[in-house]
Write an enzyme that holds these catalytic residues in place. Structure first.
Site, PDB file in Angstrom:
ATOM      1  N   GLY A 190      -1.027   0.753  -4.747  1.00  0.00           N
ATOM      2  CA  GLY A 190      -2.324   0.158  -4.424  1.00  0.00           C
ATOM      3  C   GLY A 190      -3.422   0.868  -5.172  1.00  0.00           C
TER       4      GLY A 190
ATOM      5  CB  CYS B  88      -0.866   0.043   1.250  1.00  0.00           C
ATOM      6  SG  CYS B  88      -1.995  -1.324   1.396  1.00  0.00           S
TER       7      CYS B  88
ATOM      8  CG  ASN C  28       3.238  -0.400   2.824  1.00  0.00           C
ATOM      9  OD1 ASN C  28       4.327   0.038   2.473  1.00  0.00           O
ATOM     10  ND2 ASN C  28       2.745  -1.503   2.327  1.00  0.00           N
ATOM     11  N   GLY C  29       1.946  -2.935   4.849  1.00  0.00           N
ATOM     12  CA  GLY C  29       2.637  -4.111   5.352  1.00  0.00           C
ATOM     13  C   GLY C  29       1.639  -5.193   5.674  1.00  0.00           C
TER      14      GLY C  29
ATOM     15  CE1 TYR D 254       6.069  -4.412 -10.934  1.00  0.00           C
ATOM     16  CE2 TYR D 254       5.524  -5.424  -8.830  1.00  0.00           C
ATOM     17  CZ  TYR D 254       5.124  -4.875 -10.042  1.00  0.00           C
ATOM     18  OH  TYR D 254       3.801  -4.787 -10.336  1.00  0.00           O
TER      19      TYR D 254
HETATM   20  O1  PRP Z   1       4.957 -12.990 -13.635  1.00  0.00           O
HETATM   21  P1  PRP Z   1       3.769 -12.134 -13.425  1.00  0.00           P
HETATM   22  O2  PRP Z   1       2.956 -12.582 -12.253  1.00  0.00           O
HETATM   23  O3  PRP Z   1       2.949 -11.976 -14.606  1.00  0.00           O
HETATM   24  O4  PRP Z   1       4.239 -10.689 -12.977  1.00  0.00           O
HETATM   25  C1  PRP Z   1       5.410 -10.059 -13.388  1.00  0.00           C
HETATM   26  C2  PRP Z   1       5.116  -8.783 -14.135  1.00  0.00           C
HETATM   27  O5  PRP Z   1       4.274  -7.943 -13.348  1.00  0.00           O
HETATM   28  C3  PRP Z   1       4.903  -6.676 -13.213  1.00  0.00           C
HETATM   29  O6  PRP Z   1       4.534  -5.760 -14.211  1.00  0.00           O
HETATM   30  P2  PRP Z   1       3.306  -4.779 -14.106  1.00  0.00           P
HETATM   31  O7  PRP Z   1       2.715  -4.711 -15.425  1.00  0.00           O
HETATM   32  O8  PRP Z   1       2.415  -5.179 -12.996  1.00  0.00           O
HETATM   33  O9  PRP Z   1       3.898  -3.335 -13.668  1.00  0.00           O
HETATM   34  P3  PRP Z   1       4.990  -2.363 -14.361  1.00  0.00           P
HETATM   35  O10 PRP Z   1       4.302  -1.587 -15.436  1.00  0.00           O
HETATM   36  O11 PRP Z   1       5.470  -1.499 -13.259  1.00  0.00           O
HETATM   37  O12 PRP Z   1       6.112  -3.160 -14.918  1.00  0.00           O
HETATM   38  C4  PRP Z   1       6.361  -6.937 -13.349  1.00  0.00           C
HETATM   39  O13 PRP Z   1       7.048  -5.763 -13.761  1.00  0.00           O
HETATM   40  C5  PRP Z   1       6.400  -8.013 -14.394  1.00  0.00           C
HETATM   41  O14 PRP Z   1       6.370  -7.425 -15.680  1.00  0.00           O
HETATM   42  N1  GLN Z   2      -0.595  -3.971   1.038  1.00  0.00           N
HETATM   43  C1  GLN Z   2      -0.698  -3.483   2.236  1.00  0.00           C
HETATM   44  O1  GLN Z   2       0.219  -2.873   2.786  1.00  0.00           O
HETATM   45  C2  GLN Z   2      -2.007  -3.778   2.871  1.00  0.00           C
HETATM   46  C3  GLN Z   2      -2.156  -3.307   4.285  1.00  0.00           C
HETATM   47  C4  GLN Z   2      -3.092  -4.211   5.065  1.00  0.00           C
HETATM   48  N2  GLN Z   2      -2.451  -5.463   5.358  1.00  0.00           N
HETATM   49  C5  GLN Z   2      -4.408  -4.421   4.324  1.00  0.00           C
HETATM   50  O2  GLN Z   2      -4.654  -5.473   3.805  1.00  0.00           O
HETATM   51  O3  GLN Z   2      -5.182  -3.496   4.252  1.00  0.00           O
HETATM   52 MG    MG Z   3       6.227  -5.156 -15.619  1.00  0.00          MG
END
Ligand code: PRP
Ligand code: GLN
Ligand code: MG
Ligand code: SF4
Length: 503
Positions: free
Chosen positions: A47, A20, A121-122, A262
């Site tokens: 998020g 988040c 967040n967490g 990432y």
């Molecule tokens: O193996 P998978 O489960 O398919 O996930 C991996 C992909 O998901 C993310 O991209 P995403 O499009 O979510 O975000 P980005 O535009 O920041 O790269 C990440 O950068 C990879 O490209």
């Molecule tokens: N991704 C998160 O940090 C989520 C915070 C919290 N665990 C929720 O589910 O709302």
């Molecule tokens: Mg990607």
């Protein structure tokens, strides 16, 4: 609880999700809710399920939260209605509890000394235990997320000194938490003793303070980056200025390695390093570890793969090119709440550029393969556009172990590398070759030792031990039988990994 009852359960939705974005500001005289809106907008990538802002006018707290993106949740009217001296905000990606309005944050708890708002967040790993205990004491919960445990504990502990109450709560909760907490007269920024999720402090030109998950949000609101909130630290901001409190001892620094690879935005800074530079260096390391002689072009999978592809091209001297165009209007596929949505998202997201691809031997650089949803579709797309060969290069090691600290990978079965070797994955995604950057390569790119990071999803070493015999799932508070499993678990060892804890 209406929203909870209406939630349609997706078949694969029983695994914790990503993370988040949180933001806090203490600035009497400023339009704090508008600044919080801008801050949250900069954290939208963390998020996309719901967003909310809580504002204090010095006496009471007002809250506005809805399902949807920041720009869908707030308009001029709702921002104007939130007048005050301080504010906190949240963009949610659910990890415990469905993606429904009652679980959206900030959460507001009521103590005998007034209201307290919390944005988290967490992900906690002792939620059920604490919740069972609180319920036995008569506490009534309104959500099914872990964060409400923090809000309820805090409301019970608060007897006029919010910092002391927060310290008491930090001694009880386990797992990953970066928090912003708002009382009528104070703003707190809080980080767990391992510093798993990021949190940083900044200052506006007029001297007022802001706290944010990532430094990119400070830049957006015109604040200068001061420093990271330290593991175990409480930063308290009020009318007498800023107080720095080492509330509980730092366990060890264990910031999530995937934030570097990432999650965090490339223009953010972690451990004083700009992530764009770090990711470019990961691409350079990747070119050294997994060269691809004879290839014609290096293409990124935007957005996150872009700096790494630049780095790969620099070292390999293979020309950089754009081979896929990403729709500007699509959100991250990895952080969609169900597999079905992720599949659709991946298909909607990219279109190939035949001019770059036809007849060429292509090196395709991306940051991670988690479930494989994205990569196999992309490889197929490149071949369909005429690529002669597709060499996939990934700037992370294989993701083999689940994450319990706030990332959408709790079910080991979902992780393609948990079940398959690299060669099997290559076959599954249909690539000509496949190379993952080693953990050493990632650490060389960041230029820091492994002990500074949580890297449990790669090597199975969890900085905060995961309770044994407990299946931590996103829906665990919505399935009472699973909650019972949390009572009285003696051992703190996980069954999931060969070497689970770093203790
Ligand atoms: O193996 P998978 O489960 O398919 O996930 C991996 C992909 O998901 C993310 O991209 P995403 O499009 O979510 O975000 P980005 O535009 O920041 O790269 C990440 O950068 C990879 O490209
Ligand atoms: N991704 C998160 O940090 C989520 C915070 C919290 N665990 C929720 O589910 O709302
Ligand atoms: Mg990607
Ligand atoms: S297990 Fe992986 S995703 Fe989770 S906090 Fe650790 S490094 Fe990050």
């Amino acid at each position: 609880m209406d929203n909870f009852l209406k939630n349609e359960r997706c078949p694969d939705s029983d695994s914790p999700k990503e993370e988040c974005g949180i933001f806090g500001i203490y600035a009497p005289g400023e339009e704090v809710s508008r600044i919080a809106f801008f801050g949250l907008f900069a954290l939208q990538h963390r998020g996309q399920e719901s967003a909310g802002i809580a504002v204090s006018d010095g006496h009471s707290i007002r809250l506005h939260k809805e399902m949807g993106l920041v720009t869908q949740v707030f308009n001029e009217e709702s921002i104007r209605a939130l007048k005050g001296i301080s504010a906190i905000g949240h963009t949610r990606y659910s990890t415990t509890g469905s993606s429904v309005l009652c679980n959206a944050q900030p959460l507001v708890g009521f103590s005998s000394c007034g209201p307290i708002a919390v944005a988290h967040n967490g992900n906690l790993i002792n939620t059920s235990e604490l919740r069972n205990e609180l319920e036995a004491q008569g506490c009534i919960f309104e959500t099914t997320n872990d964060s409400e445990v923090i809000a309820q504990l805090l409301a019970r502990a608060y007897r006029g000194n919010i910092e002391t109450a927060m310290r008491d709560v930090m001694e009880r909760i386990k797992g990953a938490y970066s928090l912003v907490v708002l009382t009528p007269d104070k703003l707190l920024g809080v980080r767990d003793p391992c510093g798993i999720r990021p949190l940083c402090l900044g200052r506006l030109g007029n001297g007022h303070y802001v706290i944010a998950s990532e430094s990119c949000a400070l830049t957006t609101v015109g604040a200068n980056y001061l420093r990271e909130v330290e593991p175990g630290e409480i930063i308290s901001i009020g009318k007498n200025g800023l107080q720095e409190i080492q509330a509980i001892p730092m366990h060890r620094r264990a910031t999530c390695l995937l934030e570097f690879i990432y999650f965090a935005r490339p223009d953010s800074m972690l451990y004083n390093r700009t992530l764009h530079t770090v990711r470019r260096r990961m691409g350079q390391e990747l070119a050294r570890e997994h060269p691809c002689p004879g290839a014609h072009v290096v293409i990124p999978i935007p957005d996150t793969g872009t700096p790494a592809a630049l780095g790969y091209a620099e070292v390999s001297r293979i020309p950089y090119g754009e081979g896929v165009i990403k729709s500007r209007y699509i959100q991250r596929t990895f952080i969609q709440p169900s597999q079905r949505m992720r599949d659709m998202g991946a298909r909607m997201k990219y279109t190939p550029l035949k001019e770059t691809l036809a007849g060429r031997k292509v090196v395709m650089v991306d940051d991670t393969i988690v479930r494989g949803t994205t990569t196999d579709k992309l490889v197929r797309m490149l071949f369909e556009a005429g690529a002669a060969e597709v060499h996939v290069r990934i700037t992370a090691p294989p993701v083999k172990y689940p994450c319990f600290y706030g990332i959408d990978m709790a079910d080991q079965d979902e992780l393609v590398a948990a079940r398959h070797s690299v060669e099997e994955i290559r076959q599954l995604i249909g690539a000509t070759s496949l190379g993952y950057l080693s953990l050493q390569g990632v650490l060389r790119a960041i230029d820091m030792g492994r002990d500074n990071f949580c890297r449990a999803c790669f090597d199975g070493k969890y900085p905060v031990p995961i309770p044994q015999r407990v299946k931590l799932t996103k829906m665990m508070l919505e399935e009472p039988t699973k909650r019972l499993a949390h009572v009285g678990t003696g051992s703190e060892e996980s069954l999931l990994a060969p070497s689970d804890s770093e203790e």
